[in-house]
Design a protein around this motif. Structure first.
Motif, mmCIF file in Angstrom:
data_model
loop_
_atom_site.group_PDB
_atom_site.id
_atom_site.type_symbol
_atom_site.label_atom_id
_atom_site.label_comp_id
_atom_site.label_asym_id
_atom_site.label_seq_id
_atom_site.Cartn_x
_atom_site.Cartn_y
_atom_site.Cartn_z
ATOM 1 N N ARG A 143 -11.250 -11.475 79.748
ATOM 2 C CA ARG A 143 -10.455 -12.008 78.640
ATOM 3 C C ARG A 143 -9.361 -11.005 78.258
ATOM 4 O O ARG A 143 -9.506 -9.804 78.425
ATOM 5 C CB ARG A 143 -11.352 -12.306 77.446
ATOM 6 N N ASN A 193 -6.151 -15.723 67.288
ATOM 7 C CA ASN A 193 -6.572 -16.737 68.253
ATOM 8 C C ASN A 193 -5.415 -17.333 69.033
ATOM 9 O O ASN A 193 -5.595 -17.831 70.142
ATOM 10 C CB ASN A 193 -7.311 -17.877 67.537
ATOM 11 N N ALA A 234 -10.055 -9.215 70.075
ATOM 12 C CA ALA A 234 -11.204 -9.274 70.989
ATOM 13 C C ALA A 234 -11.943 -7.952 70.954
ATOM 14 O O ALA A 234 -11.751 -7.089 71.794
ATOM 15 C CB ALA A 234 -10.723 -9.581 72.401
ATOM 16 N N TYR A 239 -3.400 -19.180 74.087
ATOM 17 C CA TYR A 239 -4.616 -19.492 73.331
ATOM 18 C C TYR A 239 -5.736 -18.599 73.860
ATOM 19 O O TYR A 239 -6.179 -18.757 74.999
ATOM 20 C CB TYR A 239 -4.987 -20.959 73.493
ATOM 21 N N LYS A 240 -6.195 -17.687 73.024
ATOM 22 C CA LYS A 240 -7.187 -16.731 73.486
ATOM 23 C C LYS A 240 -8.552 -17.366 73.712
ATOM 24 O O LYS A 240 -9.296 -16.943 74.579
ATOM 25 C CB LYS A 240 -7.308 -15.575 72.482
ATOM 26 N N ALA A 241 -8.874 -18.409 72.927
ATOM 27 C CA ALA A 241 -10.203 -19.009 73.049
ATOM 28 C C ALA A 241 -10.442 -19.543 74.457
ATOM 29 O O ALA A 241 -11.502 -19.330 75.050
ATOM 30 C CB ALA A 241 -10.371 -20.113 72.014
ATOM 31 N N GLY A 242 -9.481 -20.256 75.013
ATOM 32 C CA GLY A 242 -9.646 -20.808 76.354
ATOM 33 C C GLY A 242 -8.837 -20.083 77.398
ATOM 34 O O GLY A 242 -8.796 -20.522 78.552
ATOM 35 N N GLU A 243 -8.202 -18.962 77.020
ATOM 36 C CA GLU A 243 -7.327 -18.227 77.932
ATOM 37 C C GLU A 243 -6.345 -19.195 78.595
ATOM 38 O O GLU A 243 -6.228 -19.276 79.812
ATOM 39 C CB GLU A 243 -8.153 -17.474 78.970
#
Length: 449
Positions: free
Chosen positions: A30, A81, A22, A106-110
């Motif tokens: 995030r 990700n 990130a 999952y980093k995209a949707g935390e």
């Protein structure tokens, strides 16, 4: 594809994870990983989809600038990700703690997935959850403003309640096939839902519960039922049970559709039945309906009306009120198969508590019928057991007072307004033979036909 030797320090690998995952979002909520501890070395694997990192040995990570920490025996990160945590997984943030066998972030949707033996505690409410699978969506600026959780595999929730001093008290134990949470005070459960506590138990197929601003809930499906437990037990059932709460305590239950309530005093049926609870005791019962008019029955009394109200302070029957074509009857006489009754537009019955074989029981003390009042009273006869005396009376108001003490039965009846009635007494006179002469007929003169 390039593979980095296992001799490469894990610090370097995880630094690359932190910086590549990130790069610009450090100012938001995030997660930007930073390394807190690594016991062993790891490896890096370059793929067309991105760089993968692998590490083991008491790996502890945190999200930079936040209270979020993650820990496990080993970690695998894929393409910046997805991060997989394996063995003795621990997740902590400002809202909850979570332990599991496995975890994926999952980093995209935390989003955090916990699998295996999941144990979660909400730090705000004190509620806990145990089960095999839980998905947790934390609050992230620009993504979601309220935490959400989904649990499957029949999780067990200890849903904390609070008393007037906001101290944690005995929790509700909720079990269902699947559960969804939104925030710390909204819950939905489906599939063979059970709710238990020392003072009550409830069953249904679907539950909605809001212990926040709404302070209400609904239990539906499979003829839901709620039972009050203990010495003064009761139960209420219907096609749907609506709940009202105060500080997470159930204070009112409404059974809608084919309502049926049972207490130690009455068995009640009606379209709709409402039960008022105070300090976990049944205080009042209301019933109304068209397709099924309220009908309350007990070993000693029965009552029917367009609507009924039963007052039971401290779960002791004190008064029953019937409105709209109300009718109250006593127990059926064994010999005559009849019963005393009173009716009117309104009927009010008052009760007192008496000792019977060491047990406190409710005894009728007074009945008042108003507006088109009628009373029917039978007085058993020792001489003619199958033919009791009958008294029928009408008036604007009828007040029947019962005998007190060890004596039972009617003491006196007062009738007000326009009064009429009839009294029938059993006698030795038998009906004349219909084929013979009438007792009051005159003899015919001789020579006549």
């Amino acid at each position: 594809m390039r593979r980095v030797s296992a001799s490469r320090p894990l610090w370097a690998a995880l630094v690359m994870l932190a910086t590549s995952a990130a790069p610009v979002v450090a100012q938001s909520d995030r997660c930007v990983f930073q390394i807190n501890n690594v016991d062993r070395q790891g490896s890096v694997l370059e793929t067309p989809q991105g760089t993968n990192y692998f590490a083991g040995g008491n790996v502890r990570l945190s999200c930079r600038g936040s209270t979020i920490t993650m820990q496990s025996d080993s970690v695998a990160a894929y393409g910046g990700n997805l991060v997989r945590f394996i063995g003795n997984v621990k997740y902590r943030d400002s809202t909850l703690t979570m332990d599991a066998d496995y975890g994926i972030y999952y980093k995209a949707g935390e989003k955090w997935e916990a699998r295996g033996r999941v144990n979660t505690r909400n730090l705000k409410s004190g509620s806990t959850l145990t089960g095999p699978a839980l998905d947790y969506f934390r609050v992230v600026k620009g993504v979601r403003d309220t935490l959400e959780m989904y649990a499957t595999g029949r999780p067990r929730i200890q849903y904390a309640s609070a008393d007037s001093g906001s101290r944690t008290t005995e929790p509700y134990v909720i079990v269902a096939d699947r559960v969804r949470f939104k925030g710390s005070d909204r819950l939905w459960a489906g599939g063979k839902v059970t709710i238990d506590r020392s003072d009550f138990a409830a069953r249904g197929d679907s539950l909605r519960l809001d212990t926040g601003k709404g302070s209400d809930g609904t239990l539906t499906g499979s003829n839901p039922v709620m039972r009050g437990l203990g010495r003064d037990s009761f139960s209420v059932a219907g096609r749907r049970l609506d709940l009202k709460l105060d500080r997470r305590e159930v204070t009112y239950v409404t059974a809608k559709g084919a309502g049926h309530a049972v207490s130690k005093e009455w068995d009640l049926v009606a379209d709709t039945i409402g039960l008022g609870l105070n300090n976990r005791k049944l205080e009042q019962t209301l019933a109304w309906g068209d397709s099924t008019r309220p009908y309350a029955n007990s070993p000693s009394y029965a009552m029917r009306a367009d609507s009924l109200a039963l007052d039971t302070p401290a779960q002791q029957l004190k008064e029953v009120r019937g409105f709209g074509t109300a009718w109250l009857a006593g127990a059926t006489d064994a010999a005559s198969k009849q019963r005393d009754w009173m009716r009117g537009d309104t009927v009010v019955a008052q009760f007192v508590q008496r000792d019977s074989a060491g047990t406190r029981r409710s005894a009728l003390s007074r009945i008042v019928a108003r507006k088109g009042a009628q009373s029917y009273h039978i007085d058993p006869s020792t001489k003619y057991p199958d033919r009791p005396s009958v008294n029928y009376a009408r008036g604007d108001v009828i007040v029947m007072t019962m005998k007190q003490g060890v004596r039972t039965g009617v003491d006196r009846v007062d009738i007000r307004g326009q009064v009429d009635g009839i009294q029938l007494e059993a006698t030795d006179v038998k009906p004349a033979d219909s084929a013979g002469p009438r007792p009051d007929s005159l003899p015919r003169p001789r020579g006549t036909r």
